[in-house]
Enzyme design. Structure first.
Site, PDB file in Angstrom:
ATOM      1  N   HIS A 271      -1.082 -12.130 -23.818  1.00 58.09           N
ATOM      2  CA  HIS A 271      -0.665 -11.228 -23.999  1.00 58.09           C
ATOM      3  C   HIS A 271      -0.177 -10.871 -23.105  1.00 58.09           C
ATOM      4  O   HIS A 271       0.862 -10.034 -22.892  1.00 58.09           O
ATOM      5  CB  HIS A 271      -1.802 -10.133 -24.608  1.00 58.09           C
ATOM      6  CG  HIS A 271      -2.117 -11.377 -25.829  1.00 58.09           C
ATOM      7  ND1 HIS A 271      -1.877 -11.014 -26.558  1.00 58.09           N
ATOM      8  CD2 HIS A 271      -3.850 -11.341 -25.604  1.00 58.09           C
ATOM      9  CE1 HIS A 271      -3.160 -11.054 -27.931  1.00 58.09           C
ATOM     10  NE2 HIS A 271      -4.316 -11.959 -27.417  1.00 58.09           N
ATOM     11  N   ASP A 322      -2.473 -16.027 -33.002  1.00 62.29           N
ATOM     12  CA  ASP A 322      -4.060 -15.798 -32.438  1.00 62.29           C
ATOM     13  C   ASP A 322      -5.102 -15.278 -33.451  1.00 62.29           C
ATOM     14  O   ASP A 322      -5.724 -15.909 -33.872  1.00 62.29           O
ATOM     15  CB  ASP A 322      -3.327 -13.889 -31.934  1.00 62.29           C
ATOM     16  CG  ASP A 322      -5.049 -13.683 -30.957  1.00 62.29           C
ATOM     17  OD1 ASP A 322      -5.756 -14.688 -31.136  1.00 62.29           O
ATOM     18  OD2 ASP A 322      -4.277 -12.450 -30.469  1.00 62.29           O
TER      19      ASP A 322
HETATM   20  C1  NGQ Z   1     -10.412 -12.576 -29.043  1.00 65.08           C
HETATM   21  N1  NGQ Z   1      -8.683 -11.735 -29.858  1.00 65.08           N
HETATM   22  O1  NGQ Z   1     -10.935 -13.435 -28.348  1.00 65.08           O
HETATM   23  O2  NGQ Z   1     -10.883 -13.545 -30.939  1.00 65.08           O
HETATM   24  C2  NGQ Z   1     -10.036 -11.735 -28.619  1.00 65.08           C
HETATM   25  C3  NGQ Z   1     -10.966 -10.441 -29.396  1.00 65.08           C
HETATM   26  C4  NGQ Z   1     -12.410 -10.011 -27.137  1.00 65.08           C
HETATM   27  C5  NGQ Z   1      -7.927 -10.411 -29.407  1.00 65.08           C
HETATM   28  N2  NGQ Z   1      -7.973 -10.613 -28.359  1.00 65.08           N
HETATM   29  C6  NGQ Z   1     -12.674 -10.854 -28.251  1.00 65.08           C
HETATM   30  N3  NGQ Z   1      -6.563 -10.822 -30.063  1.00 65.08           N
HETATM   31  O3  NGQ Z   1     -10.868 -10.174 -26.741  1.00 65.08           O
HETATM   32  O4  NGQ Z   1     -13.128  -9.217 -26.928  1.00 65.08           O
HETATM   33 ZN    ZN Z   2      -7.072 -14.123 -28.564  1.00 65.75          ZN
END
Ligand code: NGQ
Ligand code: ZN
Length: 455
Positions: A271, A322
């Site tokens: 990101h 993602d």
């Molecule tokens: C993840 N996803 O690890 O799947 C994360 C969500 C977080 C994104 N950041 C959970 N898009 O970041 O705490």
């Molecule tokens: Zn992720």
């Protein structure tokens, strides 16, 4: 030696005709000859051949909830954080069998879209109640098994997750399946290393989840224990995360990371949406790959990465799907470019200069950056690289009247059509005529898993 005869192919030196590609027993390209005469024993492909695209970032389990988070909650309450709470709830029921079925189907969709390698950022380590499985690698090995079935090259990125926020806040109930300490994490990595030693299509890296989830001392400990290989981390995706980091440490996330770790070309910063000019330059100069996931970043309302300036500074990026809310190579690259157009008011923003094809520059840059992030030799049709080759339908309406050097513009910007007919991943012909080798069986298992999970 396996032989492919490609009518038109995008080679590192540009588009070529009548290309003979020979592939060795390990699935690597042994030779490439343009202007060749087709040998009788070559497989002939009449479409436009391009290097396979690495998908540098995905969470397999999230394919199970793709498009299920679009019903509005109470006014003004839907955000990245409410989506995450809903995503956690879906993990209350997901068994190892469900996970493998969902992972395999996601990989089939990736291959059919033109992705030939995947960085699996995997944190679903424990049983439903949060207790470790008898085999701590139970879930990780399900992702590996799925990749062996589908043929996608896998860079397994076991995730270290220890806290729910800056300052080492204790994990929440919803995070019970993720939590590891340094010893258990490193044991998992060692177990996967042993798998990879006997598998040329498997690479192992590490993934401290984020600065939110991994306190400084723990981050330092695992980095010291793993001096080589890919390191992936989520960073600066949401404004709240930046604000929390500032409050806890006095620094923004990217600055903090560069001040406390030696960030170089083995790193992938996933990101990196909210960066200052200085932070952006630090990433570009370090050779770290920016792991951009434009479709998910749009879906979650994250923001827009400053790709134009980053590219001008020589920054390296790749693309990831993602959350898998919609899996597409063309879609990710199109949205990446369109985000830049919408903020700048100009066109062909990421073309790389006058006269160049925006689609081709985007594609080759992301292919090279993705390969670097995943620690694989890939992203180009050239000797020594993995034989990851994607063939696009040259007869499709969006391909009419095009010279080869605008084929990728046609795929990415015109028509939004599924153009991939054939895919070779590590030399394996896994998609033929637009269908995956094991598509029916994998689809059946996915359907059963999803019906159970959403019942
Ligand atoms: C993840 N996803 O690890 O799947 C994360 C969500 C977080 C994104 N950041 C959970 N898009 O970041 O705490
Ligand atoms: Zn992720």
């Amino acid at each position: 030696m396996q032989k492919l005869f490609l009518k038109t192919a995008l080679l590192p030196e540009g588009w070529a005709r009548d290309v003979l590609v020979t592939i060795d027993a390990a699935g690597r390209i042994a030779g490439v000859a343009a202007g060749a005469v087709p040998p009788g024993d070559a497989l002939r492909l009449d479409g436009h051949a391009v290097p396979g695209m690495p998908n540098l970032h995905g969470h397999a389990h999230q394919r199970a909830i793709a498009g299920f988070g679009e019903r509005a909650g109470a006014e003004g309450t839907d955000s990245f954080w409410s989506w995450r709470a809903a995503m956690y709830r879906a993990l209350d029921r997901m068994t190892p069998e469900d996970f493998e079925a969902v992972a395999a189907w996601g990989q089939v969709e990736m291959l059919k879209a033109g992705f030939t390698a995947l960085g699996e950022f995997h944190y679903l380590h424990h049983d439903l109640d949060g207790s470790p499985y008898a085999d701590p690698a139970e879930m990780s090995l399900r992702a590996v098994a799925a990749a062996r079935e589908t043929g996608i090259a896998l860079t397994m990125l076991p995730v270290l997750y220890a806290a729910s926020g800056f300052g080492g806040l204790p994990p929440t109930e919803g995070q019970r399946r993720f939590i590891l300490d340094a010893d258990r994490f490193l044991a998992l990595v060692a177990r996967l290393d042993a798998e990879a030693a006997a598998d040329p299509h498997l690479v192992v890296g590490i993934a401290p989840h984020s600065l939110r989830a991994v306190p400084p001392a723990l981050l330092a400990e695992v980095l010291a224990a793993r001096p080589a290989g890919p390191v992936h981390i989520h960073i600066a995706e949401q404004p709240r995360e930046v604000a929390d980091c500032l409050a806890a440490t006095g620094a923004r996330p990217v600055d903090w990371l560069y001040d406390h770790a030696r960030v170089d070309g083995r790193w992938c910063l996933v990101h990196a949406t909210h960066v200052t000019v200085d932070e952006r330059r630090r990433i570009a100069q370090s050779g770290a790959v920016a792991g951009l996931c434009p479709v998910t970043e749009a879906n979650l309302g994250d923001g827009i990465f400053p790709a134009e300036a980053f590219m001008a500074e020589g920054g390296c990026f790749g693309i990831g799907t993602d959350s898998h809310v919609s899996i597409g190579v063309a879609e990710e690259l199109r949205l990446l470019e369109y985000g830049q157009r919408l903020v700048s008011g100009r066109r062909t923003v990421l073309s790389g200069g006058a006269g160049r094809s925006t689609g081709e520059t985007l594609y080759l840059t992301a292919a090279g950056g993705g390969a670097r992030a995943l620690g694989i030799e890939a992203g180009r049709i050239a000797p020594g690289a993995r034989a990851d080759i994607v063939v696009l339908d040259a007869a499709d309406a969006s391909m009419i009247g095009r010279r080869p050097d605008s084929v990728l513009d046609g795929w990415i910007f015109a028509g939004n059509r599924p153009l991939v007919t054939d895919v070779f991943a590590g030399g394996r012909h896994v998609v033929a005529g637009g269908r995956h080798l094991h598509e029916d069986a994998i689809a059946r298992r996915f359907r059963a898993a999803l019906e159970r999970l959403h019942a």
